[in-house]
Design a protein around this motif. Structure first.
Motif, PDB file in Angstrom:
ATOM      1  N   LYS A   1      47.308  -2.031   6.751  1.00 49.11           N
ATOM      2  CA  LYS A   1      46.878  -0.788   7.385  1.00 49.11           C
ATOM      3  C   LYS A   1      45.386  -0.854   7.728  1.00 49.11           C
ATOM      4  N   GLU A   2      44.964   0.109   8.539  1.00 46.09           N
ATOM      5  CA  GLU A   2      43.563   0.181   8.906  1.00 46.09           C
ATOM      6  C   GLU A   2      42.736   0.788   7.772  1.00 46.09           C
ATOM      7  N   ARG A   3      41.422   0.574   7.862  1.00 48.71           N
ATOM      8  CA  ARG A   3      40.514   1.172   6.900  1.00 48.71           C
ATOM      9  C   ARG A   3      40.280   2.627   7.298  1.00 48.71           C
ATOM     10  N   ASP A   4      40.611   3.545   6.405  1.00 49.23           N
ATOM     11  CA  ASP A   4      40.540   4.971   6.696  1.00 49.23           C
ATOM     12  C   ASP A   4      39.496   5.672   5.836  1.00 49.23           C
ATOM     13  N   ILE A   5      38.924   6.720   6.393  1.00 42.40           N
ATOM     14  CA  ILE A   5      37.977   7.539   5.649  1.00 42.40           C
ATOM     15  C   ILE A   5      38.719   8.289   4.545  1.00 42.40           C
ATOM     16  N   VAL A   6      38.100   8.361   3.385  1.00 40.87           N
ATOM     17  CA  VAL A   6      38.636   9.141   2.270  1.00 40.87           C
ATOM     18  C   VAL A   6      37.778  10.384   2.052  1.00 40.87           C
ATOM     19  N   ALA A   7      36.476  10.160   1.938  1.00 45.21           N
ATOM     20  CA  ALA A   7      35.542  11.257   1.704  1.00 45.21           C
ATOM     21  C   ALA A   7      34.164  10.833   2.185  1.00 45.21           C
ATOM     22  N   ALA A   8      33.365  11.813   2.572  1.00 45.22           N
ATOM     23  CA  ALA A   8      32.021  11.528   3.051  1.00 45.22           C
ATOM     24  C   ALA A   8      31.102  12.667   2.663  1.00 45.22           C
ATOM     25  N   THR A   9      29.815  12.354   2.567  1.00 48.36           N
ATOM     26  CA  THR A   9      28.841  13.384   2.256  1.00 48.36           C
ATOM     27  C   THR A   9      27.565  13.142   3.041  1.00 48.36           C
ATOM     28  N   ASN A  10      26.809  14.209   3.272  1.00 46.66           N
ATOM     29  CA  ASN A  10      25.549  14.050   3.983  1.00 46.66           C
ATOM     30  C   ASN A  10      24.492  13.488   3.047  1.00 46.66           C
ATOM     31  N   TRP A  11      23.276  13.364   3.527  1.00 51.92           N
ATOM     32  CA  TRP A  11      22.250  12.675   2.757  1.00 51.92           C
ATOM     33  C   TRP A  11      21.969  13.364   1.414  1.00 51.92           C
ATOM     34  N   SER A  12      22.088  14.695   1.364  1.00 51.12           N
ATOM     35  CA  SER A  12      21.751  15.416   0.137  1.00 51.12           C
ATOM     36  C   SER A  12      22.928  15.528  -0.814  1.00 51.12           C
ATOM     37  N   GLY A  13      24.116  15.270  -0.310  1.00 53.80           N
ATOM     38  CA  GLY A  13      25.303  15.431  -1.141  1.00 53.80           C
ATOM     39  C   GLY A  13      25.885  16.823  -1.113  1.00 53.80           C
ATOM     40  N   VAL A  14      25.318  17.706  -0.311  1.00 53.28           N
ATOM     41  CA  VAL A  14      25.766  19.093  -0.285  1.00 53.28           C
ATOM     42  C   VAL A  14      26.955  19.284   0.652  1.00 53.28           C
ATOM     43  N   SER A  15      26.875  18.729   1.842  1.00 57.14           N
ATOM     44  CA  SER A  15      27.973  18.845   2.811  1.00 57.14           C
ATOM     45  C   SER A  15      28.944  17.697   2.597  1.00 57.14           C
ATOM     46  N   ARG A  16      30.232  18.038   2.464  1.00 59.07           N
ATOM     47  CA  ARG A  16      31.230  17.022   2.143  1.00 59.07           C
ATOM     48  C   ARG A  16      32.446  17.154   3.047  1.00 59.07           C
ATOM     49  N   TYR A  17      33.082  16.026   3.275  1.00 58.04           N
ATOM     50  CA  TYR A  17      34.330  15.963   4.032  1.00 58.04           C
ATOM     51  C   TYR A  17      35.367  15.237   3.189  1.00 58.04           C
ATOM     52  N   TYR A  18      36.618  15.701   3.275  1.00 63.04           N
ATOM     53  CA  TYR A  18      37.733  15.027   2.606  1.00 63.04           C
ATOM     54  C   TYR A  18      38.888  14.870   3.583  1.00 63.04           C
ATOM     55  N   ALA A  19      39.528  13.724   3.536  1.00 69.12           N
ATOM     56  CA  ALA A  19      40.758  13.541   4.294  1.00 69.12           C
ATOM     57  C   ALA A  19      41.811  14.490   3.741  1.00 69.12           C
ATOM     58  N   ASP A  20      42.711  14.919   4.604  1.00 79.64           N
ATOM     59  CA  ASP A  20      43.702  15.917   4.195  1.00 79.64           C
ATOM     60  C   ASP A  20      44.531  15.467   3.001  1.00 79.64           C
ATOM     61  N   ASP A  21      44.855  14.182   2.944  1.00 78.77           N
ATOM     62  CA  ASP A  21      45.757  13.730   1.884  1.00 78.77           C
ATOM     63  C   ASP A  21      45.073  13.575   0.529  1.00 78.77           C
ATOM     64  N   VAL A  22      43.761  13.774   0.450  1.00 77.14           N
ATOM     65  CA  VAL A  22      43.084  13.705  -0.847  1.00 77.14           C
ATOM     66  C   VAL A  22      42.402  15.025  -1.204  1.00 77.14           C
ATOM     67  N   LYS A  23      42.413  15.965  -0.273  1.00 73.54           N
ATOM     68  CA  LYS A  23      41.732  17.237  -0.496  1.00 73.54           C
ATOM     69  C   LYS A  23      42.314  17.932  -1.716  1.00 73.54           C
TER      70      LYS A  23
END
Length: 125
Positions: free
Chosen positions: A43-65
């Motif tokens: 499979k391809e390499r997929d995003i799981v989670a990400a955060t901005n430089w400060s760690g305050v803003s975060r993103y999660y893929a739907d399947d791990v939220k």
């Protein structure tokens, strides 16, 4: 240059937890957005989670939220991925990544400049 080293992977039963760590050396990444990606066999390499430089803003893929939490400790130059209620479909090699420049969070692998070597996570049913 920044060197990233992941640790904390392993074998765990479904429903269990693991905490991945990614330690940076060579240059502080306190101003860098960071992320965790994963790649399962074939499979391809997929995003799981990400955060901005400060760690305050975060993103999660739907399947791990709701199950995974990304955090960034700038004082320790380390980013973490707490993984709870693991499922067999979470089995993959997990990679941490960091950007050279500051900013918000980013979702594409091409947007990251530095990568760790990966750590294997295997979840048995």
């Amino acid at each position: 240059q920044v060197q990233l080293v992941e640790s904390g992977g392993g074998l765990v039963q479904a429903g269990g937890s693991l905490k991945l760590s990614c330690a940076a050396s060579g240059r502080t990444f306190s101003s860098s957005p960071v992320a965790w990606f994963r790649q399962a066999p074939g499979k391809e390499r997929d995003i799981v989670a990400a955060t901005n430089w400060s760690g305050v803003s975060r993103y999660y893929a739907d399947d791990v939220k709701g199950r995974f939490t990304i955090s960034k400790d700038n004082a320790k130059n380390t980013v973490y991925l707490q993984m709870n209620n693991l499922k067999p479909e979470d089995t993959a090699v997990y990679y941490c990544a960091a950007r050279r420049s500051s900013g918000g969070y980013y979702l594409a692998s091409l947007q990251y400049d530095y990568w760790g070597q990966g750590t294997q996570v295997t979840v048995s049913s």
